[in-house]
Motif scaffolding. Sequence first.
Motif, PDB file in Angstrom:
ATOM      1  N   ARG A 181      -4.998  -4.785  -8.383  1.00  0.00           N
ATOM      2  CA  ARG A 181      -5.837  -4.771  -7.186  1.00  0.00           C
ATOM      3  C   ARG A 181      -7.087  -5.639  -7.376  1.00  0.00           C
ATOM      4  O   ARG A 181      -7.504  -6.358  -6.464  1.00  0.00           O
ATOM      5  CB  ARG A 181      -6.229  -3.334  -6.848  1.00  0.00           C
ATOM      6  N   PHE A 182      -7.678  -5.548  -8.561  1.00  0.00           N
ATOM      7  CA  PHE A 182      -8.874  -6.349  -8.836  1.00  0.00           C
ATOM      8  C   PHE A 182      -8.554  -7.847  -8.779  1.00  0.00           C
ATOM      9  O   PHE A 182      -9.288  -8.634  -8.161  1.00  0.00           O
ATOM     10  CB  PHE A 182      -9.443  -5.985 -10.205  1.00  0.00           C
TER      11      PHE A 182
ATOM     12  N   GLN B 248      -6.118  -9.290  -7.216  1.00  0.00           N
ATOM     13  CA  GLN B 248      -5.812  -9.667  -5.841  1.00  0.00           C
ATOM     14  C   GLN B 248      -7.090  -9.892  -5.036  1.00  0.00           C
ATOM     15  O   GLN B 248      -7.171 -10.822  -4.229  1.00  0.00           O
ATOM     16  CB  GLN B 248      -4.945  -8.594  -5.186  1.00  0.00           C
ATOM     17  N   GLN B 249      -8.108  -9.072  -5.289  1.00  0.00           N
ATOM     18  CA  GLN B 249      -9.401  -9.271  -4.641  1.00  0.00           C
ATOM     19  C   GLN B 249     -10.048 -10.576  -5.099  1.00  0.00           C
ATOM     20  O   GLN B 249     -10.620 -11.318  -4.292  1.00  0.00           O
ATOM     21  CB  GLN B 249     -10.331  -8.091  -4.944  1.00  0.00           C
ATOM     22  N   GLN B 250      -9.960 -10.838  -6.408  1.00  0.00           N
ATOM     23  CA  GLN B 250     -10.515 -12.082  -6.948  1.00  0.00           C
ATOM     24  C   GLN B 250      -9.808 -13.301  -6.351  1.00  0.00           C
ATOM     25  O   GLN B 250     -10.436 -14.318  -6.062  1.00  0.00           O
ATOM     26  CB  GLN B 250     -10.367 -12.105  -8.473  1.00  0.00           C
TER      27      GLN B 250
ATOM     28  N   LYS C 156      -8.399 -13.521  -3.362  1.00  0.00           N
ATOM     29  CA  LYS C 156      -8.870 -13.716  -1.996  1.00  0.00           C
ATOM     30  C   LYS C 156     -10.244 -14.391  -1.983  1.00  0.00           C
ATOM     31  O   LYS C 156     -10.505 -15.303  -1.182  1.00  0.00           O
ATOM     32  CB  LYS C 156      -8.942 -12.375  -1.263  1.00  0.00           C
ATOM     33  N   LYS C 157     -11.124 -13.938  -2.867  1.00  0.00           N
ATOM     34  CA  LYS C 157     -12.462 -14.527  -2.964  1.00  0.00           C
ATOM     35  C   LYS C 157     -12.383 -15.998  -3.359  1.00  0.00           C
ATOM     36  O   LYS C 157     -13.075 -16.856  -2.793  1.00  0.00           O
ATOM     37  CB  LYS C 157     -13.282 -13.741  -3.993  1.00  0.00           C
TER      38      LYS C 157
ATOM     39  N   LYS D 295       0.817  -1.213   0.000  1.00  0.00           N
ATOM     40  CA  LYS D 295       0.000   0.000   0.000  1.00  0.00           C
ATOM     41  C   LYS D 295       0.851   1.264   0.000  1.00  0.00           C
ATOM     42  O   LYS D 295       0.632   2.185  -0.799  1.00  0.00           O
ATOM     43  CB  LYS D 295      -0.930  -0.025   1.210  1.00  0.00           C
TER      44      LYS D 295
END
Length: 414
Positions: free
Chosen positions: A261-262, A264-266, A268-269, A187
Amino acid sequence: MPNTLIVGIDISSQSNSIFFIDDAGNHLIKKPFYLPNDQEGANELVNKIIDCLNQFNLSSVKVGMESTSHYAWHLHLYLASSSELLPYKPTFFVLNPSTGKGFKKIYTFLPKTDNIDAIIIAEYVRFSKLNPTPLPDFKYAALQRLTRMRYYLVHNLSREKNRALNLIYLKFSSYSKNCPFSNIFGKASLAIIENFTPDDIASMPLEDLINFISDNGNNRLSDVNKIAEELKTAANRAFRLHSSLTETNDLALSMTLENIRFMQQQLKKLDKEISKLLNAFSQTLNTIPGIGDVLAAGIIAEIGDINRFKNEAALAKYAGLVWTQYQSGNFNAQETSLAKCGNQYLRYYLVEAANCVRVHTVRYKAFYSKKYSEVTKHQHKRALVLTARRLIPLIFTMLSKGQIYQERGDVYNT
């Protein structure tokens, strides 16, 4: 007397080229025919197979098809579940395209057409001593969809990060080399990259830069003063990007970082869903230090029922963790390459698991270090792959016997 019909199918997304021979090599039709790769085409294929079996008084059928991406999936399942074919004891062989390509070389001067490919597949099934391909085990298929999706997502994320590094270099040429943060995509690090140019950092009061880093690091960074000083040093050493490219490079970098970022979110999901599905399996792989739910799931999804494998050597071969041998006369090559075969997804998860296990266990850390020190080229890659191969007997035993992991006091030596 021939008693087996052999069906060769060259599969594509839209249509399939099909040819019939018997186990004596007699061509039962003049030339291959085409059927659409859909439900109606599969129905017609079953009818043609039944007609051919009756016409030539054959009692069994073998079906060979190439594993062309996922296009063989539906047809394989449909033919295997056909009640009309069941009396003829159908067996199915989903072939690696590379094996058919190698077999085709014995037929010289053949053109590359779907007609020829269907004949070659049928002949390959006739000559080769192949083990039938089992039907997909739906107990593992759902988990496999997610773990394979994760495989591609991780690789796409890696490519996107490499693209971002290229753009970062153009904006701040010394940043990647002299980055004071432990993670360049963390970050605080990305906040610096997205908000400032080297000129901004060089001219910025040190106290303001320290405050900015602290705010974006959630006050978790250990030595903010040192980080700020290193950033100023790197900024003074960096090339300056031409002003005509600044805006476009910043836009490309911003979009690339959004993609990262997208994804990385995917990721985690996806990891959460994989962990949920893994709970339905009785397994002990995640008792091995370093192997969590995701790596355990990736390994289990590709192995399926461990009883499919005679021993750990068969599992290693399935994973492609075997090495070619080069020997001629009294010469035996010491440096050989990994065989280009096997299940790429299983190999990936085994190597990832080995990289984690060698950090968390004494035995595998010692083995990795020993293999690392044996050569001067490709040290990490070679040692990691060999550690993955060393991990297979443990995984085979744990899946076969349901045992939990126990660290041994002794260290394996080769």
